[in-house]
Enzyme design. Sequence first.
Site, short mmCIF file in Angstrom:
data_model
loop_
_atom_site.label_atom_id
_atom_site.label_comp_id
_atom_site.label_asym_id
_atom_site.label_seq_id
_atom_site.Cartn_x
_atom_site.Cartn_y
_atom_site.Cartn_z
N HIS A 145 -7.12 8.19 -3.88
CA HIS A 145 -7.20 7.23 -2.77
C HIS A 145 -7.72 5.87 -3.23
O HIS A 145 -8.25 5.09 -2.44
CB HIS A 145 -8.11 7.76 -1.64
CG HIS A 145 -7.71 9.10 -1.11
ND1 HIS A 145 -6.76 9.26 -0.11
CD2 HIS A 145 -8.10 10.35 -1.45
CE1 HIS A 145 -6.60 10.55 0.14
NE2 HIS A 145 -7.40 11.23 -0.66
N SER A 266 0.00 -19.58 -13.63
CA SER A 266 0.07 -20.22 -12.32
C SER A 266 0.27 -21.71 -12.51
O SER A 266 -0.30 -22.31 -13.43
CB SER A 266 -1.22 -19.96 -11.54
OG SER A 266 -1.31 -20.80 -10.40
#
Length: 437
Positions: A145, A266
């Site tokens: 999880h 970026s």
Amino acid sequence: MIPRYSRKEMSSLWTDVARLRRWRDVELAALEGMVEHGIAPREALQDCLSRAGDFTEADAARIEEIERTTKHDVIAFLTFMEERIGPSARWLHLGMTSSDVLDTSLGMSLRDAADLILQGVGRAMAAVEKRAFEHKRTVMMGRSHGIHAEPITFGHKLAIWYDELRRAEARILRAREVIAVGKISGAVGTFAHLPPAVEVFACKKLGLTPAPASSQIVQRDRHAEFFSALALLGASIEKFAVEIRHLQRTEVREAEEPFTAGQKGSSAMPHKRNPILSENLTGLARLLRGYAVSALEDVALWHERDISHSSVERVIGPDATIVADFMLHRFSGLMENLRVYPEQMQKNLDLLGGVVNSQRLLLELARKGMDRQAAYVIVQRNAMRMFEQGVSFRKSLLEDSDLLKVMTPAEIEDCFSAGYHIKHVDDIFQRVFGRSE
């Protein structure tokens, strides 16, 4: 498929020139079969073989020009062959239908594409295997999880990937066998104008197996199996890519894609090192799943044939194989150059103060005679102190009077000893790789 996601080795199988060469090969193989069984004259075969020649882009353009009039690609091709060969070309396509050429040549294309894909799977498996042994004992946090569970090794994780790739390889091998079939059975597949022996001869020469029974087409469940196998391969690669993306997250940073000299992450933020390769693999896997759905839609055709599958296959045949091939080689390069950070893995292991040993403590209490649920309460409440109060799990346990009635401080400390969770990693590797070293 656009060049950005194509390798020349695979895309070259799907050019117009490559398609025309295969059509030529099918026609000549069928004609040779007719000659061998006394249906056509050997002189016509020799004339066709000597004059058929190769194909150029100019030839493809000429056939396309003819098709603008005929509105039928195979007829345009045969018209061109008549122009090139002369009177002997009348023996080409004798007793055949267009799908004999189209489906048989498609079987050849998908077979050859499968061979390239299998080469790519082999490279991917080799890359994963090498890194698995490199990190067989590199301990890291196992997660369920997305939450810390118990320690695992990075090599164990990769052994699971290798085993999954091996299943993908087996599926593609089977799909290759299923798809590598041909038919020279004529309109509606009855052999009314050519005997089955011609089909057997032609398919053998072309490296295919005759379809045991066909209508006017080879049945499309075969193609659906092939494209489904590619979709499953893509799903597995996506699974691996998603894991790498998670491990590269700033808060985790246990592994990272290669970041090469001069690379930029970026346009706005110079510090960025993004998992672009893995994200790209996730996106391409979505395409493969879509192609599989399209192939499944092609299975149900009207009666002995219609051509609703034709437009679909003109797209998914090249695109799916090119994408799968590209994904395999991108993933292989990623794995070969993946950066792994064992120190950060250890830091994350220590992040929660040892609560990941809770199961070991629970089981030890059960062995000492305590009811499981009672033991669970003791272990959980001490674990929760770490989450809610920041108290060390080990310290909390050593202060728990109920626990100390059952276990000594030394026994508690022993539950935090290293290596407990990885003692069977050699057994796992022996199962997966057939060797442990």
